[in-house]
Design a protein around this motif. Structure first.
Motif, mmCIF file in Angstrom:
data_model
loop_
_atom_site.group_PDB
_atom_site.id
_atom_site.type_symbol
_atom_site.label_atom_id
_atom_site.label_comp_id
_atom_site.label_asym_id
_atom_site.label_seq_id
_atom_site.Cartn_x
_atom_site.Cartn_y
_atom_site.Cartn_z
ATOM 1 N N LEU A 11 -2.071 9.761 16.167
ATOM 2 C CA LEU A 11 -1.081 9.871 15.092
ATOM 3 C C LEU A 11 -1.544 9.136 13.838
ATOM 4 O O LEU A 11 -1.392 9.629 12.716
ATOM 5 N N LEU A 12 -2.106 7.945 14.039
ATOM 6 C CA LEU A 12 -2.599 7.179 12.899
ATOM 7 C C LEU A 12 -3.690 7.936 12.148
ATOM 8 O O LEU A 12 -3.697 7.993 10.911
ATOM 9 N N VAL A 13 -4.598 8.524 12.908
ATOM 10 C CA VAL A 13 -5.708 9.261 12.302
ATOM 11 C C VAL A 13 -5.222 10.536 11.632
ATOM 12 O O VAL A 13 -5.563 10.831 10.482
ATOM 13 N N GLU A 14 -4.385 11.297 12.360
ATOM 14 C CA GLU A 14 -3.912 12.586 11.848
ATOM 15 C C GLU A 14 -3.092 12.430 10.574
ATOM 16 O O GLU A 14 -3.227 13.208 9.627
ATOM 17 N N ARG A 15 -2.247 11.400 10.548
ATOM 18 C CA ARG A 15 -1.344 11.223 9.410
ATOM 19 C C ARG A 15 -1.839 10.178 8.407
ATOM 20 O O ARG A 15 -1.163 9.861 7.455
ATOM 21 N N GLU A 16 -3.001 9.637 8.686
ATOM 22 C CA GLU A 16 -3.636 8.660 7.794
ATOM 23 C C GLU A 16 -2.719 7.461 7.531
ATOM 24 O O GLU A 16 -2.592 6.984 6.405
ATOM 25 N N ILE A 17 -2.108 6.971 8.588
ATOM 26 C CA ILE A 17 -1.257 5.794 8.496
ATOM 27 C C ILE A 17 -2.155 4.557 8.461
ATOM 28 O O ILE A 17 -2.948 4.346 9.385
ATOM 29 N N PRO A 18 -2.060 3.734 7.429
ATOM 30 C CA PRO A 18 -3.030 2.650 7.254
ATOM 31 C C PRO A 18 -2.660 1.289 7.841
ATOM 32 O O PRO A 18 -3.499 0.391 7.876
ATOM 33 N N SER A 19 -1.396 1.108 8.301
ATOM 34 C CA SER A 19 -0.989 -0.227 8.768
ATOM 35 C C SER A 19 -0.157 -0.149 10.040
ATOM 36 O O SER A 19 0.619 0.793 10.245
ATOM 37 N N VAL A 20 -0.322 -1.169 10.875
ATOM 38 C CA VAL A 20 0.500 -1.339 12.071
ATOM 39 C C VAL A 20 0.973 -2.795 12.096
ATOM 40 O O VAL A 20 0.435 -3.641 11.385
ATOM 41 N N PHE A 21 1.982 -3.080 12.936
ATOM 42 C CA PHE A 21 2.582 -4.414 12.954
ATOM 43 C C PHE A 21 2.639 -4.966 14.374
ATOM 44 O O PHE A 21 2.877 -4.224 15.332
ATOM 45 N N VAL A 22 2.449 -6.289 14.485
ATOM 46 C CA VAL A 22 2.621 -6.963 15.768
ATOM 47 C C VAL A 22 4.000 -7.611 15.787
ATOM 48 O O VAL A 22 4.674 -7.687 14.764
ATOM 49 N N GLY B 41 -12.979 6.632 13.112
ATOM 50 C CA GLY B 41 -13.319 6.754 11.701
ATOM 51 C C GLY B 41 -12.185 6.527 10.740
ATOM 52 O O GLY B 41 -12.282 6.851 9.553
ATOM 53 N N HIS B 42 -11.080 5.937 11.237
ATOM 54 C CA HIS B 42 -9.926 5.695 10.366
ATOM 55 C C HIS B 42 -9.655 4.199 10.289
ATOM 56 O O HIS B 42 -9.467 3.531 11.319
ATOM 57 N N SER B 43 -9.599 3.636 9.117
ATOM 58 C CA SER B 43 -9.377 2.207 8.925
ATOM 59 C C SER B 43 -7.883 1.884 8.964
ATOM 60 O O SER B 43 -7.096 2.459 8.216
ATOM 61 N N VAL B 44 -7.520 0.969 9.856
ATOM 62 C CA VAL B 44 -6.132 0.535 10.000
ATOM 63 C C VAL B 44 -6.081 -0.980 9.862
ATOM 64 O O VAL B 44 -6.861 -1.703 10.484
ATOM 65 N N THR B 45 -5.162 -1.472 9.051
ATOM 66 C CA THR B 45 -5.001 -2.911 8.869
ATOM 67 C C THR B 45 -3.766 -3.398 9.606
ATOM 68 O O THR B 45 -2.866 -2.613 9.941
ATOM 69 N N LEU B 46 -3.732 -4.713 9.852
ATOM 70 C CA LEU B 46 -2.560 -5.335 10.458
ATOM 71 C C LEU B 46 -1.601 -5.699 9.341
ATOM 72 O O LEU B 46 -1.898 -6.542 8.494
ATOM 73 N N GLY B 47 -0.437 -5.045 9.334
ATOM 74 C CA GLY B 47 0.525 -5.246 8.249
ATOM 75 C C GLY B 47 1.229 -6.583 8.285
ATOM 76 O O GLY B 47 1.791 -7.018 7.296
ATOM 77 N N GLY B 48 1.202 -7.260 9.444
ATOM 78 C CA GLY B 48 1.864 -8.558 9.568
ATOM 79 C C GLY B 48 2.604 -8.673 10.883
ATOM 80 O O GLY B 48 2.630 -7.749 11.699
ATOM 81 N N GLU B 49 3.206 -9.840 11.085
ATOM 82 C CA GLU B 49 3.970 -10.107 12.301
ATOM 83 C C GLU B 49 5.458 -9.974 12.026
ATOM 84 O O GLU B 49 5.973 -10.548 11.068
ATOM 85 N N LEU B 50 6.144 -9.223 12.884
ATOM 86 C CA LEU B 50 7.577 -9.019 12.753
ATOM 87 C C LEU B 50 8.315 -9.751 13.874
ATOM 88 O O LEU B 50 7.770 -9.977 14.962
#
Length: 314
Positions: A239-250, A270-279
């Motif tokens: 899903l992240l790759v297909e929709r080009e979602i760039p951030s996820v959260f812990v 091949g898709h760069s994902v960053t850690l958006g932060g801690e929730l």
């Protein structure tokens, strides 16, 4: 399904209530003494404290970083529950391992599930298991106020001479919650619709997503007892790759391991994902800190999510 060891532990704990008798002793000095309140989660404990003020002495069982889905009560919890005049818990099986205990102690003192005050039409169900209800009701501020209003009525039964003061304090707190809701709606509205996608460790933000028109994707199910398989991780990666979602959260109460695996999987694809932060999801911050309050925790989440998702569009 619970292990035999866990079932044995719960049985011993329930028996301890029976042996002690669970009698609520009358207070010396009447209503001059604060009533003893036990809350399971810090969201409940802090909110009830704001409403009850000096009329209550609140003990919270689950502190920072504690996952209520898998929480196993301690002997100290047993003592606190035995001394309680009233017990507040979330319900909807959030504290599933304590259900038998609540049933036992509820025989001779008020034991209130805050979720019982919420109408069925306002509750969310697991799309994969419609019979399972989402217990994370504190992320919808309107629902949370409904639950707290119900709790206040229970407190009034125990403190009839202080009913007016309780209502003044409740209304003051509700004014703060209304302000929080207004600010949160305004902040989340600044995020473009296509960027309003929240990917988290487990599916705790359903009510949040509904309130702020945000799509929520959880790696794990509604309960952290749900197993995470390789296929679950791969599904989120796809899903992240297909929709080009760039951030996820812990989340503060859950290991980062699964989310790190998602980030690594997306990178390999091949898709760069960053850690958006801690929730903060099932637990809040440390007592005495801003995130150790319901309002402070909520503001932190709004700020963390909005900053990360807005940065995506830059």
């Amino acid at each position: 399904m619970y292990s035999k060891a866990l079932k044995r532990f719960v049985s011993i704990m329930v028996m301890s209530f029976v042996l002690v008798g669970c009698n609520v002793a009358e207070k010396e000095g009447g209503e001059d003494q604060p009533i003893q309140v036990v809350a399971t989660t810090s969201q409940i404990g802090d909110s009830i404290s704001q409403i009850g003020g000096e009329f209550l002495e609140v003990t919270t069982l689950m502190g920072p970083g504690v996952d209520p889905h898998i929480y196993q009560p301690t002997q100290r919890d047993i003592q606190a529950l035995q001394n309680a005049d009233i017990v507040f818990y979330n319900g909807l099986h959030l504290e599933g391992r304590m259900d038998e205990v609540f049933e036992q102690i509820g025989k001779d003192r008020p034991v209130l599930a805050l979720a019982d005050a919420v109408s069925a039409q306002d509750l969310l169900n697991d799309p994969d298991e419609p019979a399972v209800t989402d217990p994370h009701i504190w992320f919808d501020i309107d629902i949370w106020m409904t639950a707290l209003d119900h709790a206040t009525k229970e407190l009034e039964e125990l403190l009839p001479n202080n009913k007016a003061e309780l209502n003044v304090q409740k209304e003051a707190y509700f004014s703060q919650l209304e302000e929080l809701k207004t600010e949160s709606l305004k902040t989340m509205a600044t995020i473009p619709d296509e960027q309003r996608v929240l990917v988290t460790a487990h599916d705790a933000f359903g009510y949040f997503g509904r309130m702020y028109n945000t799509e929520v994707l959880g790696l794990q199910g509604l309960s952290t007892e749900d197993e995470i398989g390789v296929s679950d991780i791969q599904e989120i990666v796809n899903l992240l790759v297909e929709r080009e979602i760039p951030s996820v959260f812990v989340e503060s109460s859950i290991s980062e391991r699964s989310i790190r695996a998602v980030i690594e999987g997306a990178t390999q694809a091949g898709h760069s994902v960053t850690l958006g932060g801690e929730l903060y999801s099932d637990a809040m911050g440390a007592k005495g800190t801003e995130t150790g309050t319901y309002i402070g925790m909520y503001k932190h989440n709004i700020e963390t999510i909005s900053q990360a998702l807005l940065k995506e569009g830059e």
